[in-house]
Design an enzyme around this catalytic site. Structure first.
Site, PDB file in Angstrom:
ATOM      1  N   SER A 103      34.695  35.430  28.365  1.00 50.75           N
ATOM      2  CA  SER A 103      34.982  36.798  28.957  1.00 50.75           C
ATOM      3  C   SER A 103      35.203  36.630  30.466  1.00 50.75           C
ATOM      4  O   SER A 103      34.444  35.933  31.026  1.00 50.75           O
ATOM      5  CB  SER A 103      34.111  37.944  28.537  1.00 50.75           C
ATOM      6  OG  SER A 103      34.071  37.938  27.041  1.00 50.75           O
TER       7      SER A 103
HETATM    8  N1  SAH Z   1      30.323  35.667  24.419  1.00 52.98           N
HETATM    9  C1  SAH Z   1      31.295  34.655  24.451  1.00 52.98           C
HETATM   10  C2  SAH Z   1      32.995  34.755  24.250  1.00 52.98           C
HETATM   11  C3  SAH Z   1      33.118  34.832  23.044  1.00 52.98           C
HETATM   12  S1  SAH Z   1      34.633  34.894  22.364  1.00 52.98           S
HETATM   13  C4  SAH Z   1      30.933  33.638  25.811  1.00 52.98           C
HETATM   14  O1  SAH Z   1      30.262  34.259  26.471  1.00 52.98           O
HETATM   15  O2  SAH Z   1      31.539  32.779  25.840  1.00 52.98           O
HETATM   16  C5  SAH Z   1      34.294  35.508  20.981  1.00 52.98           C
HETATM   17  C6  SAH Z   1      33.612  34.955  19.884  1.00 52.98           C
HETATM   18  O3  SAH Z   1      33.324  35.618  18.903  1.00 52.98           O
HETATM   19  C7  SAH Z   1      34.352  33.603  19.318  1.00 52.98           C
HETATM   20  O4  SAH Z   1      33.601  32.480  19.558  1.00 52.98           O
HETATM   21  C8  SAH Z   1      34.368  33.885  17.960  1.00 52.98           C
HETATM   22  O5  SAH Z   1      34.652  32.735  17.152  1.00 52.98           O
HETATM   23  C9  SAH Z   1      33.142  34.706  17.757  1.00 52.98           C
HETATM   24  N2  SAH Z   1      33.361  35.435  16.432  1.00 52.98           N
HETATM   25  C10 SAH Z   1      34.584  36.072  15.837  1.00 52.98           C
HETATM   26  N3  SAH Z   1      34.149  36.878  14.876  1.00 52.98           N
HETATM   27  C11 SAH Z   1      32.849  36.549  14.667  1.00 52.98           C
HETATM   28  C12 SAH Z   1      31.938  37.066  13.594  1.00 52.98           C
HETATM   29  N4  SAH Z   1      32.226  37.881  12.541  1.00 52.98           N
HETATM   30  N5  SAH Z   1      30.606  36.665  13.532  1.00 52.98           N
HETATM   31  C13 SAH Z   1      30.282  35.736  14.590  1.00 52.98           C
HETATM   32  N6  SAH Z   1      31.110  35.412  15.596  1.00 52.98           N
HETATM   33  C14 SAH Z   1      32.465  35.792  15.514  1.00 52.98           C
END
Ligand code: SAH
Length: 224
Positions: A75
């Site tokens: 993000s």
């Molecule tokens: N917080 C992260 C950015 C995340 S992007 C950072 O600091 O880099 C969103 C993430 O959520 C992705 O890696 C995606 O694979 C994950 N995601 C999506 N759906 C999910 C679910 N149901 N459970 C766990 N992770 C999930």
């Protein structure tokens, strides 16, 4: 405030990325109203460039999200900061993150002294984030590969829950795992249309929700 921050930072001579981070804190975060010193200090400390692929390192402190592989993104710094500020992290606070991705948001929370639990659905990302967090000194962050829809029941309740992928509705298990007085910060909406960052609070068992502002996150996925 500026002086306080300056003394808390490693000098730019020791670490050239520190200067980029203090500029990020000043121009992207403080200038847009992030006031919490705990949050600003953590953002000034965590080496964001080590959470992005090498080819994006030079752009790590830019004012936007960046790709981290598998179609996912880290993000924008401002979004990480506002979600951190709303979680009110610090020593003694137990925080659950859904969507580990690169591990950056988890590291920022851990840098405040909070106890951090983070769940990632994509196995490769869960593994690489876990390794990275350990190598960078955030070994206390607990990473689990699973569908975050179900939260982390064994470790509940949590003082704060941060969801970093956009869901079409608030997963009921996450509401259940929120402590009394706890807060959840979650983008809600259609993956391809408008999403809203929501602040969800539980007080005396009653849940209230407030829309904060429009955002754009990658979609919340379900294990198939
Ligand atoms: N917080 C992260 C950015 C995340 S992007 C950072 O600091 O880099 C969103 C993430 O959520 C992705 O890696 C995606 O694979 C994950 N995601 C999506 N759906 C999910 C679910 N149901 N459970 C766990 N992770 C999930």
């Amino acid at each position: 405030m500026v002086l306080l921050l300056a003394t808390a930072l490693p000098s730019a001579a020791q670490d050239p990325s520190a200067a980029l981070r203090s500029e990020m804190v000043r121009s992207q975060l403080a200038a847009r109203g992030i006031e919490d010193q705990v949050t600003l200090r953590a953002m000034a400390e965590v080496p964001r460039h080590l959470f992005v692929p090498p080819s994006y390192r030079a752009r790590a402190y830019e004012d936007g999200p960046l790709p981290i592989g598998h179609g996912q993104t880290i993000s924008q710094p401002y979004i990480v900061a506002i979600m951190t500020e709303l979680a009110d992290p610090g020593p003694g606070r137990r925080i659950l993150e859904i969507g580990t991705g690169s591990g950056y948001q988890a590291a920022v929370l851990a840098a405040t002294g909070a106890e951090v639990f983070t769940v990632e659905i994509i196995p490769e990302l869960a593994e690489s984030a876990g390794k990275r967090l350990t190598e960078l000194g955030y070994a206390k962050v607990r990473v689990r590969q699973a569908d975050g829809y179900f939260g982390w029941a064994e470790q509940a309740p949590f003082d704060a829950i941060l969801v970093t992928a956009a869901a079409e509705f608030i997963p009921p298990p996450l509401l259940e795992q929120l402590a009394e007085g706890g807060r959840m910060i979650i983008p809600v909406g259609s993956p391809f249309l408008v999403q809203t960052l929501m602040l969800v609070e539980k007080r005396r068992g009653k849940v209230t929700t407030r829309s904060l502002f429009p955002v754009r996150f990658v979609p919340f996925r379900r294990q198939s």
